[in-house]
Design an enzyme around this catalytic site. Structure first.
Site, short mmCIF file in Angstrom:
data_model
loop_
_atom_site.label_atom_id
_atom_site.label_comp_id
_atom_site.label_asym_id
_atom_site.label_seq_id
_atom_site.Cartn_x
_atom_site.Cartn_y
_atom_site.Cartn_z
N CYS A 96 65.82 48.60 44.87
CA CYS A 96 66.75 49.30 43.98
C CYS A 96 67.88 48.36 43.57
CB CYS A 96 67.34 50.53 44.68
SG CYS A 96 66.14 51.83 45.00
N ASP A 130 50.48 49.35 24.39
CA ASP A 130 51.12 49.64 25.68
C ASP A 130 50.81 48.51 26.65
OD1 ASP A 130 52.38 50.80 27.79
OD2 ASP A 130 50.97 52.43 28.06
N GLU A 149 40.78 48.15 26.68
CA GLU A 149 41.42 47.98 27.99
C GLU A 149 40.79 46.81 28.73
OE1 GLU A 149 43.11 47.89 31.55
OE2 GLU A 149 43.92 49.07 29.88
N CYS A 185 57.80 48.27 28.84
CA CYS A 185 58.57 48.37 30.08
C CYS A 185 59.48 47.17 30.29
CB CYS A 185 57.64 48.55 31.28
SG CYS A 185 56.47 47.20 31.51
N CYS A 211 70.95 55.63 49.88
CA CYS A 211 70.00 55.05 50.83
C CYS A 211 70.68 54.02 51.71
CB CYS A 211 68.85 54.40 50.08
SG CYS A 211 67.64 53.59 51.16
N TYR A 268 45.46 48.35 25.30
CA TYR A 268 45.88 48.41 26.70
C TYR A 268 45.83 49.89 27.11
CZ TYR A 268 47.84 43.92 25.17
OH TYR A 268 48.02 42.68 24.61
#
Length: 373
Positions: A102, A301, A257, A328, A91, A233
């Site tokens: 990125c 999660d 949630e 994550c 890119c 979650y």
């Protein structure tokens, strides 16, 4: 499923002396660090360097820091000795002073995954005191690390063009295209099941993510007919749907949630689930029926900040035989794994997935089980 990664913003700090911004140094680049940068030393302090690779010799230009700071941030603006893992970024907007989306476009895909694995392993070693061999697995659905973002947000510019923000900045760089953007939007069908998702609601952006994560969670938990499962979650019920199928008509699943709209959709997407909207810690503390004092299985999660102590302790009080933790953020995962360990749960297995190629982000599915004495 894990929530989107908030864009890093520069925090206003009281200057500790003269600014070092713009100063340049020739440095040897050390190991990767959590956050998409690499560790180097200049002028007797640590510099977190972007656009570099371990073992390289580069010229780094300082982008943040003052004389009194313990560390600075900088960009590798010239490569004097290149790593064999370095490639030309595909890119034209990737690089020092350009788009901040990125971190690793200058790195081969195999090396990107090794770097992410090193970060996960280092966080578990440093925070949870565990030595874990980590391999980051490729996921089907991208094009050599490109064209995988099924949802993309741009910044509208006054002249009608669109742009992307620079790293740790509100400044916008006009762009014609983003090579991470997928040619089509997200598919809400997984394993033959269709999920309803609100406009702007959360769904994994990599097209291979839902199937991959469902498979990893089910493989880890190995649900049995008649078991009870908590999906925490839960979003719109991705894991709940397949947990319901696995535990069968004699089992039960509760989905908790925080977003009321997503919770309502989880009930529609997963007929038979007990859907509860509210803060996960609060619901676990006093919002579940008494029958849920025990749960055989738990899926965690959480968003990037992790579950944290209050939720972990509510989970272990229910004595699950297995907990699948979808994470994550490696640092939050390591912290929570350490809390589980305090309460007699060990990390039995860990899988890591490259759901965010060209960035430093990585998704993990950890299995936690009670220690049998």
């Amino acid at each position: 499923m894990s929530r989107p990664h908030p864009r890093a913003r520069t925090r206003a700090r009281k200057p500790r002396g003269a600014s070092a911004v713009g100063r340049t140094f020739e440095v040897e680049v050390g190991p990767v660090a959590h956050g998409g940068h690499f560790v180097a030393r200049a002028d007797d302090r640590v510099v977190f360097v972007r656009h570099a690779l371990p073992g390289e010799r580069v010229v780094v230009a300082i982008t943040e820091g003052t004389e009194g700071d313990k560390f600075w941030r900088g960009d590798a603006v010239e490569v004097l000795v290149a790593s064999p893992d370095r490639v030309t970024a595909p890119c034209r907007y990737a690089g020092p002073g350009l788009c901040g989306g990125c971190d690793f476009q200058h790195v081969t895909l195999d090396a990107q995954r090794r770097l992410k694995a090193a970060v996960v392993a280092e966080q578990l070693r440093r925070v949870a005191k565990l030595d874990v061999a980590v391999e980051v697995e490729a996921v089907p659905g991208d094009d050599a690390g490109l064209h995988w973002r099924t949802r993309q947000r741009y910044v509208g510019l006054p002249d009608g063009r669109r742009g992307m923000r620079k790293h740790r900045s509100h400044e916008v760089l006009p762009v014609d295209e983003c090579l991470l953007e997928a040619p089509a939007g997200p598919s809400y069908e997984v394993r033959g099941r269709t999920f309803e998702v609100a406009d702007g609601g959360f769904w994994q952006v990599h097209p291979g993510a839902p199937e991959t994560l469902v498979g990893a969670v089910l493989d880890a938990l190995a649900p049995r007919a008649g078991e009870s499962a908590l999906d925490l979650y839960a979003g719109v019920g991705l894991f709940s749907r397949f947990l319901l199928d696995a535990v069968g008509p004699t089992g039960r699943v509760a989905a908790v949630e925080g977003d009321a709209t997503a919770s309502a959709l989880s009930e529609r997407n997963c007929p038979g689930v007990l859907a509860l909207a509210g803060d996960v810690g609060g619901v676990l503390a006093d919002g579940l029926p008494s029958a849920w004092g025990h749960a055989d299985l738990v899926v965690l999660d959480p968003p990037r900040v992790g579950a944290k102590r209050a939720v972990v302790e509510q989970v272990v009080r229910r004595g699950p035989r297995a907990v699948a933790y979808v994470a994550c953020d490696p640092a939050a995962l390591a912290r929570d794994v350490a809390i589980f360990a305090e309460h007699g749960y060990r990390l039995s297995s860990l899988r890591a997935f490259d759901l965010f190629p060209m960035t430093h982000h990585v998704e993990c599915v950890a299995l936690l089980e009670p220690v049998i004495s």
